[in-house]
Design an enzyme around this catalytic site. Structure first.
Site, PDB file in Angstrom:
ATOM      1  N   ASN A  56       0.870  -1.164   0.000  1.00 56.53           N
ATOM      2  CA  ASN A  56       0.000   0.000   0.000  1.00 56.53           C
ATOM      3  C   ASN A  56       0.910   1.216   0.000  1.00 56.53           C
ATOM      4  O   ASN A  56       1.804   1.313   0.839  1.00 56.53           O
ATOM      5  CB  ASN A  56      -0.854  -0.048   1.291  1.00 56.53           C
ATOM      6  CG  ASN A  56      -1.796   1.121   1.408  1.00 56.53           C
ATOM      7  OD1 ASN A  56      -1.930   1.909   0.482  1.00 56.53           O
ATOM      8  ND2 ASN A  56      -2.449   1.236   2.546  1.00 56.53           N
ATOM      9  N   GLY A  57       0.731   2.133  -0.944  1.00 54.70           N
ATOM     10  CA  GLY A  57       1.594   3.314  -1.002  1.00 54.70           C
ATOM     11  C   GLY A  57       2.133   3.504  -2.410  1.00 54.70           C
ATOM     12  O   GLY A  57       1.622   2.914  -3.365  1.00 54.70           O
ATOM     13  N   LYS A 110     -21.385  15.133  -2.052  1.00 50.47           N
ATOM     14  CA  LYS A 110     -22.028  13.837  -1.773  1.00 50.47           C
ATOM     15  C   LYS A 110     -22.706  13.304  -3.027  1.00 50.47           C
ATOM     16  O   LYS A 110     -22.596  12.134  -3.357  1.00 50.47           O
ATOM     17  CB  LYS A 110     -23.096  13.955  -0.666  1.00 50.47           C
ATOM     18  CG  LYS A 110     -22.641  14.011   0.745  1.00 50.47           C
ATOM     19  CD  LYS A 110     -22.062  12.747   1.312  1.00 50.47           C
ATOM     20  CE  LYS A 110     -20.622  12.604   1.025  1.00 50.47           C
ATOM     21  NZ  LYS A 110     -19.602  13.289   1.664  1.00 50.47           N
ATOM     22  N   HIS A 128     -22.696  35.276 -11.126  1.00 49.23           N
ATOM     23  CA  HIS A 128     -21.419  35.574 -11.788  1.00 49.23           C
ATOM     24  C   HIS A 128     -20.920  34.393 -12.605  1.00 49.23           C
ATOM     25  O   HIS A 128     -19.723  34.208 -12.757  1.00 49.23           O
ATOM     26  CB  HIS A 128     -20.386  36.000 -10.743  1.00 49.23           C
ATOM     27  CG  HIS A 128     -20.786  37.208  -9.980  1.00 49.23           C
ATOM     28  ND1 HIS A 128     -20.861  38.451 -10.554  1.00 49.23           N
ATOM     29  CD2 HIS A 128     -21.195  37.358  -8.698  1.00 49.23           C
ATOM     30  CE1 HIS A 128     -21.265  39.327  -9.641  1.00 49.23           C
ATOM     31  NE2 HIS A 128     -21.489  38.682  -8.505  1.00 49.23           N
TER      32      HIS A 128
END
Ligand code: G6P
Length: 608
Positions: free
Chosen positions: A100-101, A485, A504
């Site tokens: 992992n990484g 979400k 705007h």
């Protein structure tokens, strides 16, 4: 981001590894694999897709192995496919690695290894680790891992099994979490405790630049420079039922419905009704130090960053201390100004987000007091900060954060009261705010009763391709979070905007196909927001409004209304977030999306 599981013991490893992977699936879910040591052979199976695919692949096979490692992946280098899935073997198929990484210098190492005759099968950075270990193996697996990992730059949590050391797993960590769990005659390895919660609650966390040799009778930890480390076991307070769905169709819905309890837990013991302030002992700051704060920086990513924005409004408005909110990924590469009286809050549900961790380390290096607002107890950010406040939301499994968000806001509300009462805020005002906070859990319960109505609204709008979310003041970040979400779980494009800013730019997009969700509760900007709604209606836009109960005027103006309990503005973000979570949830379900594990996302982002 990527889940790692390992097991050494006297039981069959495969069912334990697969169960562990399922618990970690929220960390990454584009491919999965397993490696076990069985009767003198290294057996490896891996496949693209979810863990269910791996289960199908190994179904019917009989395994007796009692040692193994497994992985669920969130791709960084190389597309998700069978070959790039972990584990990765060395040239001779004698050892396997899960990782992992990110290995940043993998290209140079690959060239070096290729010159030495190693042949690579995958496009991953991880595969160089197995070949490096093979290259340096000289009869001692731990030493080979130590030498290999000292060549590597980047981040890693790894687990290694080898035919040359059959009842052992060697693990190493730098920047990606790893935890060891002690059972009776068995040891578990995982990238987070949920993988082992069904088996043990006694754990030890590895620190950066540490290696451990894990065997049936325990583990030995040392640093990468070979200094022995002794560390006490810790006990986890989470229970198994906290990480199960409990009858809900999705973790996300369960977590939305938990919010009366989780907000209550975030407040528990922290409301001082006598002195009309908040009690936050974990900050580890003396009264004088709190009084000395001149400037606050809050850093975070994703949903936690939205909570930080709400914190900015709350602290500036009530405690009158200047606050800056920075994306952690930006903060870490700037040259931030930290002067006397500056403190930094890092907000992180997981406590492992790589950018947030790097930002807090940078602030620390420059002399700031760094404080954490974390959920996962014992996580890296929680451990590396000078103090902080746990939000106590319990495990959050749905990738889209819900209950952690409201608990973060709750804690930020408490911080703002604490700092305000030391400065300009009267006891009366303090009393009014803590009273309002204490009522929030029951008000959330009331809002949740409208779930069926919110679902009906979702049924009207779920086919739209674009949404606008508008709010002002404290509710502008709530609009941002509402849009996030929806994006995350339904893949509908949605943008959050300050309501007045709409004219705007975004107003150009408005037509009868682009609904707007507008937070229009009765507060100081109510009339202004009503004008913004008129502007949308004048362009045939459809409006779903969040309004205060009893506001009859708004129902004639908009297409749909979700009524909210009356409240003071201070607590309105806590309440207004709930219907927006439900709206996103129902639209995602109607669009048949994978609510708990949205495509391309991961719960805990431990890479840059
Ligand atoms: C990921 C998750 C988000 C989360 C963000 C920050 O992107 O998908 O839901 O908000 O990371 O995570 P943290 O654990 O630091 O709050």
């Amino acid at each position: 981001m990527c889940g790692i599981v390992g097991y050494v013991g006297d039981k069959q490893a495969v069912p334990i590894l697969v169960e562990g992977l399922k618990r970690l699936e929220y960390r990454g879910y584009d491919s999965a694999g397993i490696a076990i040591l069985e009767n003198g052979t290294l057996y490896l199976d891996k496949t693209v897709g979810k863990i269910a695919n791996l289960e199908t692949k190994i179904r019917g096979k009989k395994f007796a192995a009692t040692t193994g490692i497994a992985h669920t992946r969130w791709a960084t280098h190389g597309i998700p496919n069978d070959i790039n899935a972990h584990p990765h073997m060395d040239s001779n198929g004698r050892l396997a690695v899960v990782h992992n990484g990110i290995i940043e210098n993998y290209r140079g190492l690959k060239r070096f290894l290729e010159k030495r005759g190693h042949q690579f099968r995958s496009d991953t950075d991880t595969e160089i680790i197995s070949h490096l270990i093979e290259e340096y193996y000289n009869g001692d697996l731990v030493e080979a891992v130590r030498t290999a990992m000292s060549q590597v730059t980047g981040t890693y949590g790894i687990a290694v099994v080898s035919l040359d050391d059959p009842d052992v797993i060697v693990v190493a960590r730098h920047g990606s979490p790893l935890v060891l769990g002690m059972g009776e005659g068995e040891v578990f390895v995982a990238s987070d405790v949920s993988a082992m919660l069904g088996h043990t609650k006694h754990v030890v966390y590895l620190e950066d630049r540490e290696i451990a040799k894990v065997a049936i009778d325990g583990f030995e930890i040392s640093t990468i420079d070979n200094v022995p480390v002794s560390r006490e076991l810790e006990e986890i307070s989470w229970d198994l039922d906290m990480i199960e769905k409990g009858g809900y169709p999705h973790f996300m819905l369960k977590e939305i419905f938990e919010q009366p309890t989780t907000v209550h837990n975030a407040l528990r013991g922290r409301l001082n009704f006598d002195e009309k302030t908040a009690r936050l002992n974990g900050l580890n700051l003396q009264f004088d130090e709190l009084r000395h704060i001149r400037r606050i920086i809050i850093t975070a990513c994703g949903t936690s960053w939205h909570a930080a924005l709400i914190g900015e409004y709350l602290i500036e408005e009530y405690a009158r201390i200047p606050v800056e909110v920075e994306y952690a990924s930006e903060f870490r590469y700037r040259s931030p100004i930290i002067n006397d009286g500056t403190i930094l809050f890092a907000i992180s549900q997981s406590g492992e987000t790589a950018d947030t961790l790097a930002a807090l380390r940078e602030a620390k290096r420059k002399g700031a007091t760094v404080l954490g607002i974390c959920n996962v107890v014992g996580s890296t950010i929680a451990r590396e900060t000078d103090g902080g406040v746990y939000i106590h939301a319990g495990p959050e499994i749905g990738v889209a954060s819900t209950k952690a968000f409201t608990s973060q806001i709750t804690v930020l509300s408490l911080i703002s009261i604490l700092l305000a009462r030391m400065r300009y805020m009267s006891a009366d005002e303090g009393g009014r705010l803590i009273e309002a906070l204490s009522n929030v859990p029951s008000q959330i319960e009331e809002i949740l009763k409208h779930d069926a109505d919110i679902k009906k609204i979702a049924e009207k709008y779920y086919t739209a391709d674009n949404f606008l979310y508008l709010g002002r003041g404290l509710n502008f970040p709530v609009a941002l979070e509402g849009a996030l979400k929806l994006k995350e779980i339904s893949y509908i494009h949605a943008e959050g905007y300050p309501a007045a800013e709409m004219k705007h730019g975004p107003i150009a997009l408005i037509d009868d196909k682009m609904p707007a969700v507008v937070i229009a509760i009765k507060d100081g900007v109510y009339e202004k927001v009503i004008s913004n709604i008129e502007e949308i209606k004048a362009r045939s836009g459809r409006v779903i409004a969040l309004a205060t109960e009893g506001d009859d005027r708004i129902s004639s103006l908009v297409d749909d209304v979700i009524y909210m309990p009356r409240c003071i503005p201070f607590v309105s973000p806590l309440l207004n977030s709930i219907p927006l979570q439900l709206l996103a949830y129902h639209m995602a379900v109607l669009r048949e999306c994978s609510v708990d594990q949205p495509r391309n996302l991961a719960k805990s982002v431990t890479v840059e």
